[in-house]
Design a protein around this motif. Sequence first.
Motif, mmCIF file in Angstrom:
data_model
loop_
_atom_site.group_PDB
_atom_site.id
_atom_site.type_symbol
_atom_site.label_atom_id
_atom_site.label_comp_id
_atom_site.label_asym_id
_atom_site.label_seq_id
_atom_site.Cartn_x
_atom_site.Cartn_y
_atom_site.Cartn_z
ATOM 1 N N THR A 75 37.901 31.194 35.613
ATOM 2 C CA THR A 75 37.698 32.326 36.519
ATOM 3 C C THR A 75 36.248 32.420 36.957
ATOM 4 O O THR A 75 35.398 31.646 36.523
ATOM 5 C CB THR A 75 38.103 33.648 35.832
ATOM 6 N N ALA A 96 38.949 31.323 43.067
ATOM 7 C CA ALA A 96 37.923 31.424 44.100
ATOM 8 C C ALA A 96 37.724 30.111 44.847
ATOM 9 O O ALA A 96 37.584 30.103 46.079
ATOM 10 C CB ALA A 96 36.598 31.869 43.473
ATOM 11 N N GLU A 120 42.213 38.867 49.189
ATOM 12 C CA GLU A 120 42.831 39.835 48.267
ATOM 13 C C GLU A 120 43.625 39.113 47.173
ATOM 14 O O GLU A 120 43.593 39.522 45.998
ATOM 15 C CB GLU A 120 43.746 40.779 49.039
ATOM 16 N N ALA A 160 41.188 37.698 44.564
ATOM 17 C CA ALA A 160 40.719 38.725 43.632
ATOM 18 C C ALA A 160 41.806 39.078 42.620
ATOM 19 O O ALA A 160 41.535 39.242 41.418
ATOM 20 C CB ALA A 160 40.281 39.967 44.403
ATOM 21 N N GLU A 161 43.047 39.190 43.091
ATOM 22 C CA GLU A 161 44.156 39.525 42.197
ATOM 23 C C GLU A 161 44.389 38.422 41.168
ATOM 24 O O GLU A 161 44.588 38.697 39.969
ATOM 25 C CB GLU A 161 45.419 39.761 43.028
ATOM 26 N N ASP A 171 42.214 36.121 40.163
ATOM 27 C CA ASP A 171 41.079 35.999 39.251
ATOM 28 C C ASP A 171 41.184 37.047 38.139
ATOM 29 O O ASP A 171 40.978 36.741 36.954
ATOM 30 C CB ASP A 171 39.769 36.162 40.017
ATOM 31 N N ALA A 172 41.520 38.278 38.509
ATOM 32 C CA ALA A 172 41.671 39.338 37.512
ATOM 33 C C ALA A 172 42.841 39.035 36.570
ATOM 34 O O ALA A 172 42.743 39.246 35.349
ATOM 35 C CB ALA A 172 41.884 40.682 38.204
#
Length: 384
Positions: free
Chosen positions: A205, A212, A223, A226-227, A229-230
């Motif tokens: 990550t 990314a 979006e 980001a989702e 990666d989290a």
Amino acid sequence: MADAAQAARHVLIAADKFKGSLTAVQVAQRVTAGLRRVAPDDVTIEAVPVADGGDGTVAAAVAAGFERREARVTGPVGEPVTAAWALRDGTAVVEMAEASGLQLLPEGAFAPLTSTTYGSGEVIAAALDAGARSIVFGVGGSATTDGGAGMLAALGARFLDADGAPVGPGGGALAALACADLSGLDPRLADVEIVLASDVDNPLTGPKGAPAVYGPQKGASPEDVAELDAALGHYAKVLSQSIGAKALEYAESPGAGAAGGIGYGALVGLGASFRPGIEVMLDVLGFAPALARATLVITGEGSLDEQTLHGKAPAGVAAAARAAGIEVVAVCGRLALAPEALGRAGIRRAYPLTEIEPDVARCIAEAGPILEDVAERIAGDFLV
């Protein structure tokens, strides 16, 4: 180049595929045909088609004498697919792209949040069933960003949500992960050496992580990135609650971010060791004995560019040849490296198809015949 011509009496062709045009085997065939038109009869030509762990790895192994096997497995979006793998003397070569690759998606139908590596785990299980004692796991070209959770689930791991139900497929579903249980992993894995063969060293990550860097290639919007990666960060945290701090350490390890994080799954769940893909494949394919016979090496791939210098097959071939004091030239569809950069990589000269046919579309469509003409030029420069 008279001195080179006198010395070059055993040519080794060790090139990767020209993606979208020619397989590595076809590249070797076309280069051989072109050389034969011009080269004297006393020149020996040998071919070892190569790959760096990504798509084309199984084909290269089969060309080197491995037995081709097939398994019917789960594709990246759940549909059944036939995945090829290879076996010889207890060593299996498994290519995750065969089961979980981008090329298996319907054209233009990306599934960045839901695509799964389950089928890759099923291929590994097939290799275990066949008695493999070591597995070279080539990763690259994936459609997935699930951290290898699907692969591990296929091999017996359980990933459960707060209600005790299995989480859904894909990286996005890992946001709901509450419990990770690896105790049910196939016990045979403990007795098998697994080598993670990859040409990337990204962590799981972060700014250089799998979502990314590679998510956009798989259709992920900002979006989605980001989702994912989290979700992958949460996945590693939940795994750490199950198996300890090493789960978080592996997330930072080189190769963890390979192929949408399947590298992480292999490291944390399968006990795999990470090695640059081209180094692994050169060993598996028997490159060293062939190199010892050579006096000129021809390597190459579809595009010689900055990426080539960072672990791609031609760079690995050239490095090995340079260490042995053997001259290297390269063939390619497109050349985007200056002579100085080629020289630093150990490549004396590159021969792009565009030197003969400037129209890129025609180069792609007619790569085979044009490559034969390029090989004639090499023979004229080095063998006559």
